[in-house]
Design an enzyme around this catalytic site. Structure first.
Site, PDB file in Angstrom:
ATOM      1  N   CYS A 314      50.067 112.710 -19.870  1.00 58.08           N
ATOM      2  CA  CYS A 314      50.777 113.541 -20.843  1.00 58.08           C
ATOM      3  C   CYS A 314      51.755 114.493 -20.144  1.00 58.08           C
ATOM      4  CB  CYS A 314      49.775 114.272 -21.722  1.00 58.08           C
ATOM      5  SG  CYS A 314      50.473 114.785 -23.316  1.00 58.08           S
ATOM      6  N   HIS A 398      46.714 109.706 -24.040  1.00 60.31           N
ATOM      7  CA  HIS A 398      45.402 110.142 -23.559  1.00 60.31           C
ATOM      8  C   HIS A 398      44.430 108.972 -23.435  1.00 60.31           C
ATOM      9  CE1 HIS A 398      45.972 114.534 -23.660  1.00 60.31           C
ATOM     10  NE2 HIS A 398      46.855 114.247 -24.592  1.00 60.31           N
ATOM     11  N   GLU A 400      41.564 109.081 -22.131  1.00 61.96           N
ATOM     12  CA  GLU A 400      40.195 109.583 -22.267  1.00 61.96           C
ATOM     13  C   GLU A 400      39.807 109.816 -23.706  1.00 61.96           C
ATOM     14  OE1 GLU A 400      42.282 113.085 -23.466  1.00 61.96           O
ATOM     15  OE2 GLU A 400      42.740 111.560 -21.984  1.00 61.96           O
TER      16      GLU A 400
END
Length: 426
Positions: A314, A398, A400
């Site tokens: 990001c 993202h 995760e």
């Protein structure tokens, strides 16, 4: 002492009569003593529903009446919309939303309450929450409190019963807008409009307000109940230094689950100190705001790339783009949500991703040797980079993602392999 008088008209029927339809009316009158005239006024005026007591005033001059929950007061921020269907607590605690009002396009919010396991950081950093419908009850076995109580305790403003669909359409057509959220009736619409037009988020260093104060070690892994990718573990632990530009805890959990020993450092941590720690790799995390507003971070990235394997997520992706000589630009309304399709150009695999950013890297500005590895299928923007000669990889979204999707979790495995190859070659 003041009193409030009530009159109730009743009907009584004699069950012994042959015509039960006949009834005799009578009136019951009663009085309730009150301690003050203010109590009497409140008793008369009180309604079983909440009235609109808040306003969202946008920089385009539109005024949106709503009902408040959470904290009270007046707050200014950039209004963005998020298309996620769930995960509002992870959104609330994502530091990348600092300085922004998050409008949820999913109309019904709050039905699962909140719990401490789903937090992504130590506090809520967003400016406020805008929703269509606030759930009047919670139903989840992990719930510890309601969304309204949670926001009130953390001094975060929220509004509901506002036309979020109309606001979203306006943001899509005109782009992200600065707005002012207020529950203060003493402030006029004109005053709030002037506040919205005199504040800007571009060029503001928001990272300094969300980063950690000092280095620390991270050891927590993804809880076994939630682990979804247990392959490829084991072997020697790899040492990773993670720059905290507003890092989400689930990034750290995923790295730990992949067998990494992690040291988290502040955004201003000198690159020379990082290299002295002799890490196997460096992660540049997500974070809020404009990457051009943090030149110190770009300089740190420049000093590190090429010396050890690096992974940018990001904001980290945007900083890598600038450090390589590329340019970043502000998007019309950004990407915010858990349902963005991304194509991996290396294997043509389409991943559904979680995204939260208002800026992007211009791939045409990047030097020769930099490879665009992923693109966003909604608008074709750059979603991933790689520079094999410098042992560099990055994603604009993202991997995760919590609560999901988990399509891109394998990116952590790619970073592990990048570090292992560099370690073997050393």
């Amino acid at each position: 002492m003041a009193t409030v008088n009530y009159a109730v008209r009743c009907f009584v029927t004699n069950p012994s009569t042959k015509n039960p339809s006949k009834s005799r009316p009578f009136v019951v009158r009663c009085s309730v003593p009150l301690s003050s005239s203010h109590d009497a006024f409140t008793a008369v005026q009180e309604r079983p529903w909440k009235l609109a007591d808040a306003r969202l005033v946008l920089a385009d001059g539109s005024v949106w009446r709503a009902k408040s929950f959470g904290a009270s007061g007046t707050q200014v921020g950039e209004v963005v919309f998020n298309t996620s269907l769930t995960g509002y607590q992870e959104i609330l605690t994502d530091p990348s939303y600092a300085g922004q009002f998050v409008l949820m396009t999913n109309p019904h919010i709050g039905n699962t309450g909140v719990n401490f396991d789903d937090e992504e950081s130590r506090q809520c950093f967003l400016a406020g929450l805008v929703i269509r419908s606030l759930s009047i009850s919670t139903s989840n076995w992990r719930c510890t409190k309601t969304l309204a109580d949670y926001l009130a305790e953390r001094n975060i403003m929220g509004i509901y019963d506002v036309d979020t669909r109309a606001i979203t359409r306006r943001l899509r057509q005109d782009g992200s807008l600065i707005g002012v959220l207020s529950t203060e009736q003493s402030k006029t619409d004109e005053e709030l409009l002037e506040m919205s037009r005199s504040w800007d988020i571009v060029g503001v260093d928001l990272i300094s307000g969300v980063t950690c104060d000092a280095p620390y070690e991270w050891v927590d892994k993804t809880n076994s109940d939630w682990e979804f990718n247990s392959g490829g573990r084991g072997g020697d632990k790899l040492r990773v230094v993670a720059y905290d530009f507003g890092i989400k805890q689930n990034i750290l959990r995923r790295l730990a689950s992949y067998g990494c020993k992690i040291t988290v450092v502040p955004s201003t941590w000198p690159a020379s100190e990082t290299l002295k720690m002799n890490p196997n790799g460096v992660l540049f995390s997500n974070g809020p705001g404009d990457p051009s507003a943090v030149p110190y971070a770009v300089e740190s990235v420049k000093e590190i790339i090429g010396k050890v394997p690096v992974f940018g997520i990001c904001m980290g992706h945007q900083l890598l783009g600038q450090a390589l000589g590329g340019k970043t630009f502000k998007m019309k309304f950004g990407h915010h949500g858990g349902n963005h399709p991304v194509r991996n150009l290396r294997n043509s695999r389409v991943e559904i991703s979680s995204q939260n950013h208002n800026y992007a890297v211009d791939p045409a500005s990047l030097p020769e040797g930099v490879e665009v590895t992923h693109i966003n299928l909604n608008d074709g923007s750059c979603a991933g980079l790689a520079f094999p000669a410098l042992k560099l990889m990055s994603l604009q979204y993202h991997p995760e993602a919590s609560p999901g999707p988990h399509d891109s979790d394998t990116s952590f495995g790619e970073f592990i392999q990048l570090m292992k190859q560099a370690k073997q070659a050393a």
